[in-house]
Scaffold this motif. Sequence first.
Motif, PDB file in Angstrom:
ATOM      1  N   THR A  25      67.268  76.151   1.651  1.00 48.39           N
ATOM      2  CA  THR A  25      68.272  74.833   1.648  1.00 48.39           C
ATOM      3  C   THR A  25      68.661  74.711   3.513  1.00 48.39           C
ATOM      4  N   TRP A  26      69.255  75.652   3.944  1.00 50.48           N
ATOM      5  CA  TRP A  26      69.606  75.988   5.326  1.00 50.48           C
ATOM      6  C   TRP A  26      68.507  74.964   6.366  1.00 50.48           C
ATOM      7  N   ALA A  27      67.428  75.023   5.511  1.00 51.59           N
ATOM      8  CA  ALA A  27      66.565  74.056   7.036  1.00 51.59           C
ATOM      9  C   ALA A  27      66.819  72.840   6.303  1.00 51.59           C
ATOM     10  N   ALA A  28      66.516  72.700   5.375  1.00 53.84           N
ATOM     11  CA  ALA A  28      66.712  71.068   5.206  1.00 53.84           C
ATOM     12  C   ALA A  28      68.122  70.507   5.418  1.00 53.84           C
ATOM     13  N   VAL A  29      69.106  70.693   5.993  1.00 49.32           N
ATOM     14  CA  VAL A  29      70.545  70.399   6.073  1.00 49.32           C
ATOM     15  C   VAL A  29      69.878  70.768   7.553  1.00 49.32           C
ATOM     16  N   SER A  30      69.527  71.915   8.332  1.00 46.56           N
ATOM     17  CA  SER A  30      69.552  71.305   9.626  1.00 46.56           C
ATOM     18  C   SER A  30      68.531  70.494  10.061  1.00 46.56           C
ATOM     19  N   GLY A  31      67.417  70.248   9.479  1.00 47.34           N
ATOM     20  CA  GLY A  31      66.698  68.909   9.628  1.00 47.34           C
ATOM     21  C   GLY A  31      67.681  67.940   9.569  1.00 47.34           C
ATOM     22  N   LEU A  32      68.407  67.906   8.261  1.00 54.46           N
ATOM     23  CA  LEU A  32      68.792  66.138   8.142  1.00 54.46           C
ATOM     24  C   LEU A  32      69.836  66.246   9.625  1.00 54.46           C
ATOM     25  N   LEU A  33      70.707  67.390   9.742  1.00 54.83           N
ATOM     26  CA  LEU A  33      71.369  67.214  11.187  1.00 54.83           C
ATOM     27  C   LEU A  33      70.622  67.199  12.521  1.00 54.83           C
ATOM     28  N   MET A  34      69.930  67.138  12.349  1.00 54.47           N
ATOM     29  CA  MET A  34      68.992  66.879  13.468  1.00 54.47           C
ATOM     30  C   MET A  34      68.444  65.326  13.432  1.00 54.47           C
ATOM     31  N   LEU A  35      68.356  64.867  12.292  1.00 52.09           N
ATOM     32  CA  LEU A  35      67.816  63.284  11.802  1.00 52.09           C
ATOM     33  C   LEU A  35      69.018  62.791  12.937  1.00 52.09           C
ATOM     34  N   ALA A  36      70.409  62.930  12.053  1.00 55.06           N
ATOM     35  CA  ALA A  36      71.615  62.307  12.597  1.00 55.06           C
ATOM     36  C   ALA A  36      71.761  61.853  13.795  1.00 55.06           C
ATOM     37  N   ALA A  37      71.523  63.446  14.665  1.00 57.66           N
ATOM     38  CA  ALA A  37      71.325  63.807  16.014  1.00 57.66           C
ATOM     39  C   ALA A  37      70.669  62.376  16.573  1.00 57.66           C
ATOM     40  N   LEU A  38      69.296  62.522  16.312  1.00 54.44           N
ATOM     41  CA  LEU A  38      69.349  61.684  17.142  1.00 54.44           C
ATOM     42  C   LEU A  38      68.802  60.034  16.879  1.00 54.44           C
ATOM     43  N   ASN A  39      69.566  60.338  15.663  1.00 52.39           N
ATOM     44  CA  ASN A  39      69.751  58.175  15.946  1.00 52.39           C
ATOM     45  C   ASN A  39      70.743  58.306  15.892  1.00 52.39           C
ATOM     46  N   VAL A  40      71.986  59.370  15.863  1.00 55.41           N
ATOM     47  CA  VAL A  40      72.976  58.515  17.168  1.00 55.41           C
ATOM     48  C   VAL A  40      72.343  58.747  18.352  1.00 55.41           C
ATOM     49  N   ALA A  41      71.663  59.032  19.131  1.00 53.24           N
ATOM     50  CA  ALA A  41      71.569  59.224  20.161  1.00 53.24           C
ATOM     51  C   ALA A  41      69.691  58.134  20.836  1.00 53.24           C
ATOM     52  N   ARG A  42      69.570  57.508  19.655  1.00 49.89           N
ATOM     53  CA  ARG A  42      68.363  56.914  19.404  1.00 49.89           C
ATOM     54  C   ARG A  42      68.276  55.446  20.722  1.00 49.89           C
ATOM     55  N   PRO A  43      69.674  54.738  21.009  1.00 47.93           N
ATOM     56  CA  PRO A  43      69.996  53.322  21.946  1.00 47.93           C
ATOM     57  C   PRO A  43      69.608  54.206  23.348  1.00 47.93           C
ATOM     58  N   TRP A  44      69.937  55.206  23.844  1.00 49.26           N
ATOM     59  CA  TRP A  44      69.286  55.735  24.858  1.00 49.26           C
ATOM     60  C   TRP A  44      68.017  56.216  24.896  1.00 49.26           C
ATOM     61  N   LEU A  45      67.080  56.514  24.223  1.00 48.79           N
ATOM     62  CA  LEU A  45      65.522  56.575  24.322  1.00 48.79           C
ATOM     63  C   LEU A  45      64.832  55.560  24.643  1.00 48.79           C
ATOM     64  N   PRO A  46      63.920  56.145  25.380  1.00 45.60           N
ATOM     65  CA  PRO A  46      62.502  54.520  24.840  1.00 45.60           C
ATOM     66  C   PRO A  46      62.240  54.632  23.350  1.00 45.60           C
ATOM     67  N   ALA A  47      61.829  53.382  22.761  1.00 49.71           N
ATOM     68  CA  ALA A  47      61.594  52.557  21.711  1.00 49.71           C
ATOM     69  C   ALA A  47      60.305  53.634  20.728  1.00 49.71           C
ATOM     70  N   ALA A  48      59.461  53.631  22.308  1.00 45.76           N
ATOM     71  CA  ALA A  48      58.026  54.826  21.563  1.00 45.76           C
ATOM     72  C   ALA A  48      58.478  55.944  21.430  1.00 45.76           C
ATOM     73  N   GLN A  49      59.470  56.487  22.372  1.00 48.14           N
ATOM     74  CA  GLN A  49      59.626  58.328  22.299  1.00 48.14           C
ATOM     75  C   GLN A  49      61.028  58.235  20.772  1.00 48.14           C
ATOM     76  N   ALA A  50      61.272  57.300  20.246  1.00 44.97           N
ATOM     77  CA  ALA A  50      62.658  57.670  19.694  1.00 44.97           C
ATOM     78  C   ALA A  50      61.830  58.131  18.416  1.00 44.97           C
ATOM     79  N   LEU A  51      60.761  57.904  17.385  1.00 48.58           N
ATOM     80  CA  LEU A  51      60.209  58.648  16.551  1.00 48.58           C
ATOM     81  C   LEU A  51      59.623  59.677  17.123  1.00 48.58           C
ATOM     82  N   THR A  52      58.559  59.813  17.642  1.00 43.13           N
ATOM     83  CA  THR A  52      58.002  61.085  18.336  1.00 43.13           C
ATOM     84  C   THR A  52      59.136  61.605  17.900  1.00 43.13           C
ATOM     85  N   PHE A  53      60.479  61.849  18.940  1.00 41.72           N
ATOM     86  CA  PHE A  53      61.864  63.076  18.827  1.00 41.72           C
ATOM     87  C   PHE A  53      62.079  63.419  17.747  1.00 41.72           C
TER      88      PHE A  53
END
Length: 146
Positions: A25-53
């Motif tokens: 359960t905690w692993a799933a929650v932390s994974g979702l939080l990580m995805l949310a954080a990366l979606n917020v940071a996506r505008p500042w990441l190069p397009a090719a690296q966004a999916l990899t990150f």
Amino acid sequence: MRRIRTAARAWEAHENVPLARSAMTWAAVSGLLMLAALNVARPWLPAAQALTFSMVGLAVASIGTFVFVLKRGKAAPTHEEHLDRLLCSYEPVSKDAFLQLQANVRERGALDAGLVLEWIDAEERAMSVPSLWRKRSELRFLEKKV
């Protein structure tokens, strides 16, 4: 009593121990939080690296949290230890049935789900005896003068 019955049935059905379920359960929650954080940071990441990150971040966060909870979690790592903790904190209604459970476990040398389920049946029978529902001193009509 319900938690003890549920834990014994889970052990008998070879389900995951509570700690493993908690870690997942905690692993799933932390994974979702990580995805949310990366979606917020996506505008500042190069397009090719966004999916990899996103994929690497999700994997690292989930696996890291899973391992951390398994190593540092306070839940019992086995069904036997989980039931032992539950039985230690339970105040039995039928002292005789509880003493019999202790004797059976000592005789076998290990706690067994079948023994616990047998004890639960005896405990439920003791709970169903009407004289245990209320003590005689609590019955007010016995004090009534006729």
